[in-house]
Design a protein around this motif. Structure first.
Motif, PDB file in Angstrom:
ATOM      1  N   MET A 186      -7.764   9.816  -7.608  1.00 36.96           N
ATOM      2  CA  MET A 186      -6.588   9.684  -8.456  1.00 36.96           C
ATOM      3  C   MET A 186      -6.240   8.211  -8.616  1.00 36.96           C
ATOM      4  SD  MET A 186      -2.699  10.968  -7.757  1.00 36.96           S
ATOM      5  CE  MET A 186      -2.478  12.339  -8.825  1.00 36.96           C
ATOM      6  N   SER A 187      -5.831   7.842  -9.812  1.00 37.06           N
ATOM      7  CA  SER A 187      -5.474   6.454 -10.116  1.00 37.06           C
ATOM      8  C   SER A 187      -4.082   6.414 -10.727  1.00 37.06           C
ATOM      9  CB  SER A 187      -6.498   5.841 -11.082  1.00 37.06           C
ATOM     10  OG  SER A 187      -6.166   4.504 -11.369  1.00 37.06           O
ATOM     11  N   ILE A 188      -3.264   5.460 -10.271  1.00 37.70           N
ATOM     12  CA  ILE A 188      -1.893   5.307 -10.753  1.00 37.70           C
ATOM     13  C   ILE A 188      -1.685   3.856 -11.171  1.00 37.70           C
ATOM     14  CG2 ILE A 188       0.560   5.575 -10.196  1.00 37.70           C
ATOM     15  CD1 ILE A 188      -0.373   7.330  -7.798  1.00 37.70           C
ATOM     16  N   ALA A 189      -1.150   3.621 -12.358  1.00 41.71           N
ATOM     17  CA  ALA A 189      -0.828   2.262 -12.778  1.00 41.71           C
ATOM     18  C   ALA A 189       0.376   1.775 -11.978  1.00 41.71           C
ATOM     19  CB  ALA A 189      -0.520   2.221 -14.271  1.00 41.71           C
ATOM     20  N   ALA A 190       0.333   0.540 -11.528  1.00 37.43           N
ATOM     21  CA  ALA A 190       1.388   0.004 -10.668  1.00 37.43           C
ATOM     22  C   ALA A 190       2.800   0.192 -11.245  1.00 37.43           C
ATOM     23  CB  ALA A 190       1.120  -1.469 -10.371  1.00 37.43           C
ATOM     24  N   PRO A 191       3.015  -0.047 -12.556  1.00 36.89           N
ATOM     25  CA  PRO A 191       4.373   0.136 -13.082  1.00 36.89           C
ATOM     26  C   PRO A 191       4.890   1.572 -12.984  1.00 36.89           C
ATOM     27  CG  PRO A 191       3.076  -1.235 -14.557  1.00 36.89           C
ATOM     28  CD  PRO A 191       2.122  -0.656 -13.561  1.00 36.89           C
ATOM     29  N   GLN A 192       3.980   2.559 -12.856  1.00 33.92           N
ATOM     30  CA  GLN A 192       4.402   3.963 -12.753  1.00 33.92           C
ATOM     31  C   GLN A 192       4.489   4.451 -11.312  1.00 33.92           C
ATOM     32  OE1 GLN A 192       2.060   3.301 -15.612  1.00 33.92           O
ATOM     33  NE2 GLN A 192       4.119   3.040 -16.441  1.00 33.92           N
ATOM     34  N   LEU A 193       4.142   3.600 -10.339  1.00 30.08           N
ATOM     35  CA  LEU A 193       4.056   4.046  -8.950  1.00 30.08           C
ATOM     36  C   LEU A 193       5.401   4.498  -8.392  1.00 30.08           C
ATOM     37  CD1 LEU A 193       2.447   4.403  -6.338  1.00 30.08           C
ATOM     38  CD2 LEU A 193       2.908   1.998  -5.816  1.00 30.08           C
ATOM     39  N   GLU A 194       6.464   3.750  -8.653  1.00 26.91           N
ATOM     40  CA  GLU A 194       7.770   4.088  -8.079  1.00 26.91           C
ATOM     41  C   GLU A 194       8.214   5.483  -8.504  1.00 26.91           C
ATOM     42  OE1 GLU A 194      12.196   2.089  -7.455  1.00 26.91           O
ATOM     43  OE2 GLU A 194      10.828   1.257  -8.955  1.00 26.91           O
ATOM     44  N   ALA A 195       8.063   5.788  -9.795  1.00 27.36           N
ATOM     45  CA  ALA A 195       8.450   7.112 -10.287  1.00 27.36           C
ATOM     46  C   ALA A 195       7.565   8.192  -9.676  1.00 27.36           C
ATOM     47  CB  ALA A 195       8.366   7.151 -11.811  1.00 27.36           C
ATOM     48  N   TRP A 196       6.259   7.891  -9.549  1.00 21.95           N
ATOM     49  CA  TRP A 196       5.327   8.865  -8.982  1.00 21.95           C
ATOM     50  C   TRP A 196       5.689   9.177  -7.529  1.00 21.95           C
ATOM     51  CZ3 TRP A 196       1.947   9.736  -5.068  1.00 21.95           C
ATOM     52  CH2 TRP A 196       0.983  10.726  -5.248  1.00 21.95           C
ATOM     53  N   LEU A 197       5.984   8.155  -6.750  1.00 26.52           N
ATOM     54  CA  LEU A 197       6.341   8.360  -5.342  1.00 26.52           C
ATOM     55  C   LEU A 197       7.642   9.146  -5.213  1.00 26.52           C
ATOM     56  CD1 LEU A 197       5.476   4.835  -3.875  1.00 26.52           C
ATOM     57  CD2 LEU A 197       4.240   6.974  -3.448  1.00 26.52           C
ATOM     58  N   GLY A 198       8.566   8.916  -6.153  1.00 27.45           N
ATOM     59  CA  GLY A 198       9.833   9.623  -6.108  1.00 27.45           C
ATOM     60  C   GLY A 198       9.689  11.120  -6.313  1.00 27.45           C
ATOM     61  N   ARG A 199       8.612  11.522  -6.979  1.00 31.21           N
ATOM     62  CA  ARG A 199       8.374  12.951  -7.228  1.00 31.21           C
ATOM     63  C   ARG A 199       7.518  13.602  -6.143  1.00 31.21           C
ATOM     64  NH1 ARG A 199       7.199  10.737 -12.384  1.00 31.21           N
ATOM     65  NH2 ARG A 199       4.974  11.034 -11.994  1.00 31.21           N
ATOM     66  N   SER A 200       7.028  12.799  -5.206  1.00 39.24           N
ATOM     67  CA  SER A 200       6.078  13.303  -4.211  1.00 39.24           C
ATOM     68  C   SER A 200       6.771  13.609  -2.885  1.00 39.24           C
ATOM     69  CB  SER A 200       4.977  12.264  -3.985  1.00 39.24           C
ATOM     70  OG  SER A 200       4.081  12.691  -2.996  1.00 39.24           O
ATOM     71  N   ARG A 209       4.851   1.749   1.518  1.00 40.92           N
ATOM     72  CA  ARG A 209       5.334   1.615   2.889  1.00 40.92           C
ATOM     73  C   ARG A 209       6.756   2.180   3.033  1.00 40.92           C
ATOM     74  NH1 ARG A 209       4.016  -3.140   3.346  1.00 40.92           N
ATOM     75  NH2 ARG A 209       5.938  -4.173   2.669  1.00 40.92           N
ATOM     76  N   HIS A 210       7.606   1.892   2.044  1.00 42.52           N
ATOM     77  CA  HIS A 210       8.981   2.396   2.076  1.00 42.52           C
ATOM     78  C   HIS A 210       9.010   3.917   2.006  1.00 42.52           C
ATOM     79  CE1 HIS A 210      13.301   2.503   1.433  1.00 42.52           C
ATOM     80  NE2 HIS A 210      13.112   3.264   0.373  1.00 42.52           N
ATOM     81  N   ARG A 211       8.184   4.490   1.127  1.00 44.36           N
ATOM     82  CA  ARG A 211       8.155   5.950   0.999  1.00 44.36           C
ATOM     83  C   ARG A 211       7.602   6.585   2.281  1.00 44.36           C
ATOM     84  NH1 ARG A 211      10.645  10.205   0.012  1.00 44.36           N
ATOM     85  NH2 ARG A 211       9.515  11.943  -0.955  1.00 44.36           N
ATOM     86  N   ALA A 212       6.603   5.943   2.874  1.00 44.90           N
ATOM     87  CA  ALA A 212       6.049   6.461   4.128  1.00 44.90           C
ATOM     88  C   ALA A 212       7.113   6.459   5.220  1.00 44.90           C
ATOM     89  CB  ALA A 212       4.838   5.628   4.541  1.00 44.90           C
ATOM     90  N   LYS A 213       7.916   5.409   5.263  1.00 42.76           N
ATOM     91  CA  LYS A 213       8.971   5.336   6.272  1.00 42.76           C
ATOM     92  C   LYS A 213       9.997   6.445   6.068  1.00 42.76           C
ATOM     93  CE  LYS A 213      12.016   1.990   8.544  1.00 42.76           C
ATOM     94  NZ  LYS A 213      12.499   0.581   8.557  1.00 42.76           N
ATOM     95  N   LEU A 244     -14.184   3.482  -1.196  1.00 45.46           N
ATOM     96  CA  LEU A 244     -12.746   3.254  -1.324  1.00 45.46           C
ATOM     97  C   LEU A 244     -12.195   3.896  -2.597  1.00 45.46           C
ATOM     98  CD1 LEU A 244     -12.175  -0.480  -0.248  1.00 45.46           C
ATOM     99  CD2 LEU A 244     -11.148   1.538   0.796  1.00 45.46           C
ATOM    100  N   SER A 245     -12.882   3.666  -3.709  1.00 48.01           N
ATOM    101  CA  SER A 245     -12.415   4.161  -5.007  1.00 48.01           C
ATOM    102  C   SER A 245     -12.381   5.685  -5.060  1.00 48.01           C
ATOM    103  CB  SER A 245     -13.310   3.626  -6.124  1.00 48.01           C
ATOM    104  OG  SER A 245     -13.324   2.213  -6.126  1.00 48.01           O
ATOM    105  N   GLU A 246     -13.334   6.316  -4.373  1.00 47.81           N
ATOM    106  CA  GLU A 246     -13.431   7.778  -4.422  1.00 47.81           C
ATOM    107  C   GLU A 246     -12.519   8.467  -3.420  1.00 47.81           C
ATOM    108  OE1 GLU A 246     -17.555   8.490  -3.808  1.00 47.81           O
ATOM    109  OE2 GLU A 246     -18.162   7.636  -5.752  1.00 47.81           O
ATOM    110  N   LYS A 247     -12.337   7.880  -2.240  1.00 48.17           N
ATOM    111  CA  LYS A 247     -11.571   8.530  -1.177  1.00 48.17           C
ATOM    112  C   LYS A 247     -10.079   8.222  -1.232  1.00 48.17           C
ATOM    113  CE  LYS A 247     -15.053  10.413   1.185  1.00 48.17           C
ATOM    114  NZ  LYS A 247     -15.140  11.843   1.524  1.00 48.17           N
ATOM    115  N   CYS A 248      -9.720   7.100  -1.850  1.00 53.80           N
ATOM    116  CA  CYS A 248      -8.321   6.656  -1.840  1.00 53.80           C
ATOM    117  C   CYS A 248      -7.598   7.040  -3.120  1.00 53.80           C
ATOM    118  CB  CYS A 248      -8.238   5.143  -1.668  1.00 53.80           C
ATOM    119  SG  CYS A 248      -8.898   4.506  -0.127  1.00 53.80           S
ATOM    120  N   THR A 249      -6.285   7.159  -3.000  1.00 53.25           N
ATOM    121  CA  THR A 249      -5.431   7.168  -4.179  1.00 53.25           C
ATOM    122  C   THR A 249      -5.282   5.713  -4.609  1.00 53.25           C
ATOM    123  OG1 THR A 249      -4.215   9.118  -3.436  1.00 53.25           O
ATOM    124  CG2 THR A 249      -3.159   7.725  -5.098  1.00 53.25           C
ATOM    125  N   VAL A 250      -5.760   5.389  -5.808  1.00 55.36           N
ATOM    126  CA  VAL A 250      -5.868   3.996  -6.239  1.00 55.36           C
ATOM    127  C   VAL A 250      -4.653   3.599  -7.075  1.00 55.36           C
ATOM    128  CG1 VAL A 250      -7.259   2.320  -7.512  1.00 55.36           C
ATOM    129  CG2 VAL A 250      -8.381   4.187  -6.257  1.00 55.36           C
TER     130      VAL A 250
END
Length: 335
Positions: free
Chosen positions: A1-15, A40-44, A132-138
């Motif tokens: 899975m790949s996420i554009a950095a500008p969309q990451l905050e919204a994506w994490l908020g839904r997870s 890191r903040h979401r993980a905490k 890395l590209s295949e196993k990680c959420t990028v």
């Protein structure tokens, strides 16, 4: 899975949970830094209170990676592990360690974030990078394209309760193009200087200095998209930045040759050209520019090359930057 950095905050908020492996990579340091902070903040928030950071390189002791994942604190059952590779090259031992680490089932209760620049065209073929590209959420942390920069600025302003018209945002973008760190600093400064509400052009001009950082790639994109005003501004900026002229000329010549190949393929009804990485901007340029104008421009670039080497070329200015701007504007204004 790949996420554009500008969309990451919204994506994490839904997870409600986080994947075990993450990769923040690209060529924009600010977005890489902020993406790491968000994850890191979401993980905490989800209870991953134990944190360990590994600063790695090609000569580091990569046995730390497996050991760090296996050692969870006595009073914590969840751990956030950051693996930073600022040089982007893990070396032979590091490459093997990364592959071995990702090949085994994730350690329960551990989230691992890898942060490193995206490798060059050779590096992306390496086995460790593919793992890395295949196993990680990028999280893709590439520079914000110039057409999207006003929207990025507007979103940042909105967090401070401020906004601006489209024209004002475009002017702001001109002042900070290619320098997201400066853009963030200027937006933060505006939030301290002015109250919430709409900012005017006068507010921006009085407070925001010109801190643009122009790139050769940006010049190519502007030419392809027919943005003549931006072409002129970028060339002036490249000269003022002390950009090495032969490098600018070499890249532009190479990309014009790619445009010739793409245009030829398009006219033959083909959609793929071997050996050409066709970005959206290059595809648009190939559709817009005719072969006759592209070949004429390549001829002018050959003259400019001679001028840059101190040779006289009849009917050409002795300043190669002037001639470069002329041929670039010729292409940008062509229809």
């Amino acid at each position: 899975m790949s996420i554009a950095a500008p969309q990451l905050e919204a994506w994490l908020g839904r997870s409600d949970s986080l994947a075990p492996f993450w990769l923040a990579t690209g060529s924009e340091p600010l977005l890489m830094l902020e993406s790491g902070d968000l994850i890191r903040h979401r993980a905490k928030e989800l209870g991953y209170s134990d944190r360990q950071v590994l600063e790695m390189s090609g000569t580091a002791d990569w046995s730390q990676l497996m050991d760090a994942a296996a050692s969870i604190g006595m009073f914590d059952d969840r751990k956030f592990l950051e693996v930073r590779l600022p040089g982007g090259k893990p070396g032979v031992k590091g490459a093997k360690a990364i592959q071995d680490f990702l090949a085994i089932p994730p350690v329960e209760g551990v989230i691992t974030l890898f942060t490193l620049p995206r490798p060059d065209w050779q590096g992306v073929k390496a086995s460790w990078w593919k793992a890395l590209s295949e196993k990680c959420t990028v999280v893709d942390c590439d520079p914000i394209p110039r057409p999207q920069l006003p929207a990025w600025i507007a979103a940042r302003m909105a967090k401070h309760g401020q906004k601006a018209s489209r024209d004002v945002l475009e002017s702001f973008a001109d002042l900070v193009e290619g320098n997201l760190l400066a853009a963030r600093q200027e937006i933060d400064k505006l939030s301290l200087l002015f109250p919430q509400g709409e900012l005017t052009r006068e507010n921006i001009e009085a407070s925001v200095g010109n801190c643009s950082r122009y790139t050769i790639e940006g010049l190519v994109d502007a030419i392809c998209l027919g943005a003549s005003d931006r072409v002129s501004r970028i060339i002036d900026g490249l000269e003022a930045q002390g950009e090495v002229f032969p490098l600018v000329l070499m890249v532009l010549t190479s990309q014009l040759r790619n445009l010739v190949k793409l245009r030829t393929a398009q006219e033959a009804g083909q959609s793929f050209v071997k050996g050409v990485f066709a970005t959206p901007a290059l595809k648009a340029g190939a559709r817009r520019l005719k072969l006759q104008k592209l070949t004429a421009a390549l001829s002018v670039l050959a003259d400019i090359d001679r001028i840059s080497k101190g040779l006289d070329v009849p009917e050409r200015d002795s300043d190669p930057w002037i001639e470069l701007k002329s041929v670039s504007l010729f292409l940008a204004r062509s229809r």
